[in-house]
Design an enzyme around this catalytic site. Structure first.
Site, short mmCIF file in Angstrom:
data_model
loop_
_atom_site.label_atom_id
_atom_site.label_comp_id
_atom_site.label_asym_id
_atom_site.label_seq_id
_atom_site.Cartn_x
_atom_site.Cartn_y
_atom_site.Cartn_z
N CYS A 1 53.16 24.83 75.40
CA CYS A 1 52.20 23.72 75.54
C CYS A 1 50.78 24.25 75.74
CB CYS A 1 52.60 22.81 76.69
SG CYS A 1 52.79 23.65 78.28
N HIS B 1 52.42 22.15 83.12
CA HIS B 1 52.41 21.69 81.73
C HIS B 1 50.97 21.41 81.30
CE1 HIS B 1 53.85 19.84 78.09
NE2 HIS B 1 53.32 18.66 78.39
#
Length: 470
Positions: A118, A421
């Site tokens: 990510c 994330h």
């Protein structure tokens, strides 16, 4: 292998020791869980964190490859492609949204997560929404890296392939071309990630990485490759033909100018004054981004709505970066007049602003043994960021030449740099999108300004229009 880290989960499950059973001698041996990509036929070992180059004595890996190749030519595969096409068409129908009462297609494409990638996806989506930068790469001619007997033949990745067989510019170009076609629900940047592994060993493996560190490595390597070119033809020639990028560009980092330095390159003046004799030292430093500290007085503020004390703004971070600062005992300045290290002050001025101003908020800092995250909300403007007061010679700039509008924001969710994330918000043709790996959703300005920004991309304003200043 790549969808939701499926193969990686199988590997992790296989590492869980058996309970309530006596381990046999065979179970005590090290198990190497491998997986094969059904498209490229690359074989990867999660335990070794590397592609598998060798084979078993019986040639089992090659047998699996041959079996997959036979399947590919069978009626079964044709039927599978037909079903996949139907699924993609139905997914495209769901990618419709209403804008001003009329239904339009959501042309943005997500990026598949290849196992904690990510950090890469958020940077790629942000860069794809910086129009000048993105358009330059999309208009580059494709580079054919294979010729002769290997032309047209599918290759699978192994570590034995030479570094001269990959092009970061080419894979970056192909990824950018795929992101705004709207022809698929999500694009897999597998080929780009493979090239990243080849030329940036720091990012090998499937651990979470720092998005800012990745962005710097990516821009630096794109810059170097564009200078060198492929097949003896330098791609910087294309830059010189493009007058809109090369005009008035004086910032060169590591050699000749490229699109990277033409768009992201600025120049800082670093001013150091000796506190004993008053000798002043100046030097100019090129930059591609500015890393800003969040001032210590704001570091304990966790949320936007917290009552205690004033809210931290981007102006506070910029002022902290450019204000006069006395260097501590560990950073004593070697004064040429005093002939020894002395106490001194330091101040930064911006000598030249870039076309795209990239601001990195330093949210991760080291304590005794840990790297902690500063979770403070920093207020930032969507339009009209005025950089004039930080310039070395503000009188030489026009009335609107120092105004910047936000193009993209990278956000880190979670507590640590090695976990959490990354997602990105970016503006495209007047609309804001939220990019969360494979998922792309339309969002609004109110949601964007509430984000706890990690990296901000501001684009120099071109047209004259009234806007609120920071």
């Amino acid at each position: 292998r790549y969808v939701n880290g499926h193969a990686k989960k199988h590997y992790e499950d296989a590492q869980i020791p058996m309970t309530n059973h006596k381990k046999t001698e065979k179970q005590e041996k090290v198990q190497h869980t491998v997986c094969m990509d059904c498209s490229s036929y690359s074989t990867y070992c999660y335990r070794c964190d590397d592609f598998v180059v060798n084979d078993t004595k019986l040639g089992l890996v090659q047998k699996v490859r041959e079996h997959l190749q036979n399947l590919e030519n069978s009626a079964f595969t044709s039927d599978r492609h037909r079903k996949r096409k139907l699924l993609e068409n139905s997914s495209l129908n769901s990618k419709l949204l209403k804008v001003n009462g009329s239904t339009t297609a959501l042309c943005a494409t997500g990026l598949r997560n290849l196992g904690n990638t990510c950090f890469m996806n958020a940077i790629l989506q942000s860069l794809s929404n910086i129009q000048q930068f993105c358009c330059y790469f999309k208009e580059l001619p494709a580079v054919e890296l294979r010729n002769g007997k290997t032309a047209g033949r599918r290759t699978y990745h192994t570590r034995s392939q030479g570094d001269n067989n990959v092009s970061l510019v080419e894979e970056f170009r192909k990824t950018l071309c795929a992101l705004w076609q709207g022809s698929q629900t999500a694009f897999s940047p597998e080929s780009l990630f493979y090239v990243v592994w080849k030329i940036m060993p720091n990012f090998r493996g499937y651990q979470q990485q720092d998005a800012h560190e990745f962005m710097r490595y990516l821009l630096d390597h794109l810059h170097l490759e564009l200078q060198g070119g492929f097949n003896g033809v330098s791609r910087s020639v294309i830059l010189q033909e493009n007058s809109s990028l090369s005009a008035s560009n004086k910032c060169c980092i590591n050699g000749a100018s490229t699109v990277v330095t033409a768009i992201f390159g600025g120049i800082l003046q670093n001013e150091v004054n000796c506190l004993i004799c008053g000798t002043e030292s100046r030097k100019f430093d090129p930059f591609l981004d500015l890393s800003l500290d969040i001032p210590s007085q704001f570091r304990n503020k966790r949320t936007k709505n917290q009552e205690s004390g004033p809210m931290c703004t981007l102006r506070d971070c910029l002022r902290s970066f450019t204000d006069l600062e006395e260097l501590d005992e560990t950073e004593l300045y070697m004064c040429h007049k005093c002939k020894k290290k002395q106490k001194s002050t330091k101040k930064f001025w911006i000598q030249k602003l870039p076309k795209v101003l990239c601001l990195h908020l330093k949210r991760f800092h080291w304590t005794a043994y840990l790297r902690n995250k500063v979770d403070t909300y920093v207020e930032f403007p969507l339009r009209g960021l005025d950089m004039k007061c930080y310039l070395l010679e503000p009188e030489n700039s026009g009335p609107e030449s120092c105004l910047y509008d936000l193009a993209a924001v990278v956000v880190h969710h979670g507590s640590g740099v090695g976990s959490g994330h990354y997602t990105a918000y970016a503006a495209h043709e007047g609309r804001w999108f939220h990019f969360n790996d494979s998922t792309v959703t339309l969002t609004d300005e109110e949601t964007v300004v509430k984000a706890k920004a990690y990296i901000l991309f501001y684009v120099e304003r071109q047209a004259k229009s009234g806007a609120d200043k920071l």
